[in-house]
Each structure stands twice: as C-alpha cells, then as structure tokens.
Design a protein around this motif. Structure first.
Motif, short mmCIF file in Angstrom:
data_model
loop_
_atom_site.label_atom_id
_atom_site.label_comp_id
_atom_site.label_asym_id
_atom_site.label_seq_id
_atom_site.Cartn_x
_atom_site.Cartn_y
_atom_site.Cartn_z
N GLN A 113 0.83 -1.20 0.00
CA GLN A 113 0.00 0.00 0.00
C GLN A 113 0.87 1.25 0.00
O GLN A 113 0.58 2.22 -0.70
N ALA A 116 2.33 1.73 -3.47
CA ALA A 116 1.30 2.21 -4.39
C ALA A 116 1.00 3.68 -4.15
O ALA A 116 0.78 4.45 -5.11
N GLU A 117 1.00 4.13 -2.91
CA GLU A 117 0.76 5.54 -2.62
C GLU A 117 1.88 6.42 -3.17
O GLU A 117 1.63 7.49 -3.72
N MET A 119 3.89 5.68 -5.71
CA MET A 119 3.79 5.67 -7.17
C MET A 119 2.67 6.59 -7.64
O MET A 119 2.81 7.31 -8.64
N SER A 120 1.55 6.58 -6.94
CA SER A 120 0.43 7.44 -7.31
C SER A 120 0.80 8.92 -7.13
O SER A 120 0.46 9.75 -7.97
N ALA A 121 1.50 9.24 -6.06
CA ALA A 121 1.93 10.63 -5.85
C ALA A 121 2.90 11.07 -6.94
O ALA A 121 2.85 12.22 -7.40
N ARG A 123 2.97 9.96 -10.08
CA ARG A 123 2.21 10.17 -11.31
C ARG A 123 1.41 11.46 -11.26
O ARG A 123 1.31 12.18 -12.23
N GLU A 124 0.83 11.78 -10.09
CA GLU A 124 0.08 13.02 -9.95
C GLU A 124 0.98 14.24 -10.08
O GLU A 124 0.56 15.28 -10.58
#
Length: 138
Positions: A113, A116-117, A119-121, A123-124
């Motif tokens: 988790q 994934a957080e 990686m998401s940050a 990309r954003e």
C-alpha cells in the motif's frame, strides 16, 4: 503455287503452335534498349563537401533514488524526508528539464500500500520515468 507439306489431303487444319520467333526478337530488342539506357539513369554530380566532426551533446538526466524502509519511512537520495515533503520534491523533480528518473527502492518488509501511494503521488506530480531497483539473488 501452293505452300504446305507433301500431304495431298485437302483438309485445312488450323495451326496449333505459337510462333515464338517474333516474341524472342522483341525481348532481345527490349534487353538491348534497357542495357543502353540503364547507365544513363545513374547520373550523379560529384561535389566536394566539407568535413566536420562533432560529438552529440548527450545530457543524461539525473536519477533520484527514493527509498522506503519496512517502517514506511522515506529517503530522498539517502536523506530522510516526511510524507508531506514528498509531494513538493516530486513536483520540483517533475518540473526539471530534462526530467530526472525516479528510482524506487523498497525494503522487503515494506507494505504494498505504501509503494502504491508513492507511485500514485509521483504520477500526480507528473513524473514520467519511474523504475524499481532490486538486488539480484545470489
């Protein structure tokens, strides 16, 4: 005067063979024409071009190593940072020209988790190049 064979029969049979001699004559004429015109089609102008030597300027983008340990702590190029600082640093890295590559290193005990957080940050924030760093098994 009659042409034909010695056959005295009066039957007019149609000739069933194709006369190849005129076709061969046409092919030979075309071959000669193409042999004569082919060297004329390779017309070129000889010019003396100047010689220059230059090396391409390759700017290799820097790499940013973002490490995560088993407790969820983040390290930006081996410098500890907080979760709040991560978004700002990712935005600065995404705005850089050329954009640096983000190398993610995660401890074996890190929760998926958290990865994934992060990686998401990334990309954003607009990070285009992201990769994982692993240690090969020995």
């Amino acid at each position: 005067m009659a042409f034909g064979g010695f056959n005295q029969g009066g039957g007019n049979n149609a000739m069933s063979e194709i006369n190849m001699v005129p076709l061969i004559d046409v092919m030979l004429v075309l071959l000669i024409v193409f042999m004569i015109t082919a060297p004329l089609l390779t017309h070129g102008v000889k010019i003396d071009l100047p010689a220059a030597s230059s090396q391409p300027n390759e700017e290799k983008p820097e790499t940013v190593a973002l490490a995560m340990d088993g407790d969820g702590k983040l390290y930006w190029n081996d410098e500890p940072i907080t979760d709040a600082d991560l978004a700002g640093r990712l935005a600065i890295a995404a705005a850089a020209v050329p954009q640096p590559e983000l190398h993610l290193r995660a401890d074996r005990e890190t929760r998926y988790q958290k990865i994934a957080e992060v990686m998401s940050a990334a990309r954003e924030a607009g990070v285009q190049k992201m990769g994982f760093i692993t240690v090969p098994a020995k």
